[in-house]
Enzyme design. Structure first.
Site, PDB file in Angstrom:
ATOM      1  CD  GLU A 267      44.553  36.473  43.950  1.00 50.54           C
ATOM      2  OE1 GLU A 267      43.651  35.603  43.984  1.00 50.54           O
ATOM      3  OE2 GLU A 267      44.372  37.631  43.524  1.00 50.54           O
TER       4      GLU A 267
ATOM      5  CD  GLU B 267      44.097  33.468  40.658  1.00 47.79           C
ATOM      6  OE1 GLU B 267      44.131  33.192  39.453  1.00 47.79           O
ATOM      7  OE2 GLU B 267      43.161  34.081  41.196  1.00 47.79           O
TER       8      GLU B 267
END
Length: 661
Positions: free
Chosen positions: A276, A293
């Site tokens: 992400e 993340e």
């Protein structure tokens, strides 16, 4: 050894999703379930099912030893974890390895490395991935958090280190926000993930949330399957996802993909995973993206990637777990058309998006086909439980262009029937119709910016309201005709009214229904439809354009729902309508002195007691529902007269918590 039987360590739509692919591959399946899910679709779909325990996840779906026992009892040689629950637990992967059971997912070291947001940022930086400025050490207490936030500069984002799915996150624009939200972030992290560590990073304003789908095998081959845009979020929970992104250029896609593959390679990653990224919406260089993340599992929004690539990601995960090599390389990954996913949630957008629970009295999703896909795990008569995520279904559409995919969403949402718990179908339709969304001008602040006062239904054009007036008059004619036919109820010689006055949104429309024409406000309307009293959906064509309307009788008329709003249409014969102005209006009671529980939930904290003086906006109580904490604030100033609940109580919706003088 090839996998022969898969246990799905999950529930709901993702369990059904995995079962469908396993069945296609000729692999047997085992479902697990809690008391709350005993009659759920995933239990009925699987070849076998094993009971785990009571409804709370900590007593059922999060019990790794019970999952392993179920594998041994049924002979399941592999486990697919879905998403959430145990999907990103390193200890679960290791326990399966020790038991000789295949985990359909990445290796334990990759789960550990990426599951800790603090450590993952360090690894990302070492792998050459762009990272957001912030403090990645352990934060001791609130005062420490305040000092760090002041140094980074506001706004900052506080995140639970082991968090995900929008849980354990707080945005702070000031020191006061940090002081109020830091402990709540820690509590949510501990409650949802068993880890109360928090990290703080700079919040990039007007950002876009874009993620890269990674797929790797156990032979060192890793590819990226393009990007998904997930910028439409509410409270950091994704609502709308699409692939590809309307913002990402081919060059930016390549840069993102290569960095994400490098990160995956650095931790020896295989199986499906998602990196992400937060992206500056004003970037023109193609380098304004930063690592957030890595989710070491299948994502909720994976269907949009499947729709544009033609790949079944669950099948690929199973093949990788079997030790097979990827059958394609990076050059083989294409983009075919456009796909959009809307998450249909059990929440009430008309009441501040409060979580909603209860029985699905009516559940009838749109028919699949023609670019429409529905991933769900509920059935009519089933229960939306307070113990789990509020997502009811995922509505996925595909089109040759973005505009076609959006239009198919609007049409499908108009045909999506849900009764019982509140739902966000109107809100999703409103987003699909919004000019800014259709233009692709997205950011994670879209909902807050476009609906600052909340949601009251999508605006309707005068043309749409006239069309609905005609639909309502046509339905009124059909109802009157039925009454005439019931055993001479209106006499043999009486005919249904042909002239009506239909009031919608405080505007009266004169509608005349004739055999060969429909006239609205003196203008002919090309309307064709069929309606039999009792029908729930009317499929009409207005001036050649299709229009699906959900219809329900109400006193003196109908509730008509389409295009993101419900409209109450009062339908009266033209000869009677003038007398309606003389009806006495009923005034609702004033309940402003009560603090009323807006949803079923647990009263986590009560901040006042009898005799306390409160001011407007002051936090009075905290309600936990569907794994999220909700702060209830005073709507008016006063003195607490009576307290009717205590911390720790489980409260039903609309119960009184306290009363003010």
């Amino acid at each position: 050894m090839a996998i022969t039987k898969i246990l799905i360590a999950n529930r709901g739509e993702i369990a059904c999703r995995v079962i469908r692919t396993a069945r296609k591959m000729g692999i047997a399946t085992v479902a697990v379930y809690s008391d709350a899910d005993a009659r759920s679709p995933h239990v009925l779909m699987a070849d076998e099912a094993v009971h785990l325990g009571p409804p709370p996840a900590a007593q059922s779906y999060l019990l790794a030893d019970k999952i392993i026992e179920a594998c041994k009892a049924t002979g399941a040689d592999a486990v697919h974890p879905g998403y959430g629950f145990l999907s990103e637990r390193e200890s679960f992967r290791k326990a399966l390895d020790e038991a000789g059971i295949i985990f359909i997912g990445p290796p334990a070291n990759a789960i550990a490395a990426m599951g800790d947001k603090i450590e993952s940022k360090k690894l990302a930086k070492e792998a050459g991935v762009n990272v957001v400025p912030g403090y990645v050490g352990v934060i001791e207490d609130t005062e420490h958090a305040v000092r760090i936030s002041n140094e980074i500069g506001y706004p900052v984002m506080m995140k639970a280190s082991a968090g995900g799915g929008g849980k354990g996150m707080r945005l702070a624009y000031s020191e006061q926000d940090v002081r109020e939200g830091f402990e709540a972030t820690k509590r949510e992290g501990l409650a949802s993930f068993g880890d109360d560590r928090v990290f703080i990073e700079k919040f990039i304003e007007s950002p876009r949330h874009i993620e890269i789908q990674i797929l790797g095998d156990q032979h060192g081959n890793i590819v990226y399957l393009n990007e998904r845009e997930c910028s439409i979020q509410r409270r950091h929970q994704k609502v709308v996802e699409e692939a590809p992104s309307p913002f990402v250029s081919p060059e930016m896609r390549r840069k993102m993909g290569e960095q994400c593959v490098a990160l995956a390679r650095a931790v020896g990653y295989f199986s499906a995973g998602t990196v992400e990224l937060i992206v500056s919406g004003t970037d023109t260089t193609g380098d304004g993206f930063y690592f957030l993340e890595m989710n070491t599992r299948l994502q909720v929004e994976h269907p949009v990637t499947e729709e544009i690539t033609g790949l079944d990601l669950v099948e690929q995960m199973i093949r990788v777990a079997n030790g097979e090599k990827l059958s394609f390389g990076q050059a083989d990954v294409k983009i075919n058309g456009w796909s959009i996913e809307n998450r249909v949630y059990a929440e009430d957008p008309y009441r501040g998006f409060l979580p909603s629970t209860g029985r699905l009295v009516r559940y009838n999703p749109p028919e699949e086909g023609e670019g429409v896909r529905v991933d769900d795990g509920v059935i009519e008569g089933g229960e939306v439980s307070m113990f789990y995520d509020p997502m009811i279904a995922k509505l996925v559409t595909w089109g040759e262009t973005r505009e076609q995919a959006i239009d198919r969403q609007i049409e499908a949402l108009d045909r999506f029937e849900i009764e019982g718990p509140g739902h966000n179908i109107d809100f999703l339709s409103a987003i699909m119709q919004h000019e800014r969304f259709r233009a692709g001008n997205l950011s994670t602040g879209f909902i807050a910016e476009e609906y600052p006062e909340g949601f009251g239904g999508a605006p309707a054009s005068p043309e749409l309201l006239r069309s609905l007036a005609a639909v309502a008059a046509f339905a009124g004619t059909a109802m009157a005709d039925r009454a005439r036919r019931i055993d001479g109820q209106l006499g043999d010689r009486l005919k249904p009214p042909a002239d009506w006055v239909v009031r919608i949104a405080d505007v009266d429309h004169a509608v005349s229904i004739r055999l060969d024409e429909v006239i609205v406000d003196g203008q002919p309307l090309d309307l064709s439809l069929e309606y039999t009293p009792g029908d729930r959906i009317i499929d009409a064509a207005v001036d050649g354009e299709p229009l699906s309307v959900r219809i329900a009788p109400v006193p003196t008329g109908f509730r008509l729902t389409c295009r993101g709003a419900s409209h109450f249409a009062r339908v009266l014969p033209a000869s009677i309508a003038p007398y309606a102005a003389h009806m006495i209006e009923k005034i609702p009671p004033d309940l402003s002195r009560f603090l009323i529980c807006p949803m079923p939930g647990l009263l986590v904290a009560l901040n006042v007691q009898e005799g306390d003086k409160v001011e407007i906006g002051q936090p009075l109580a905290v309600i936990e529902a569907m794994k999220m904490e909700n702060i209830l604030r005073a709507q008016k100033a006063g003195v607490v007269k009576k307290v009717s609940a205590a911390a720790g109580d489980s409260l039903p919706v609309d119960s009184i918590i306290l009363e003010l003088e």
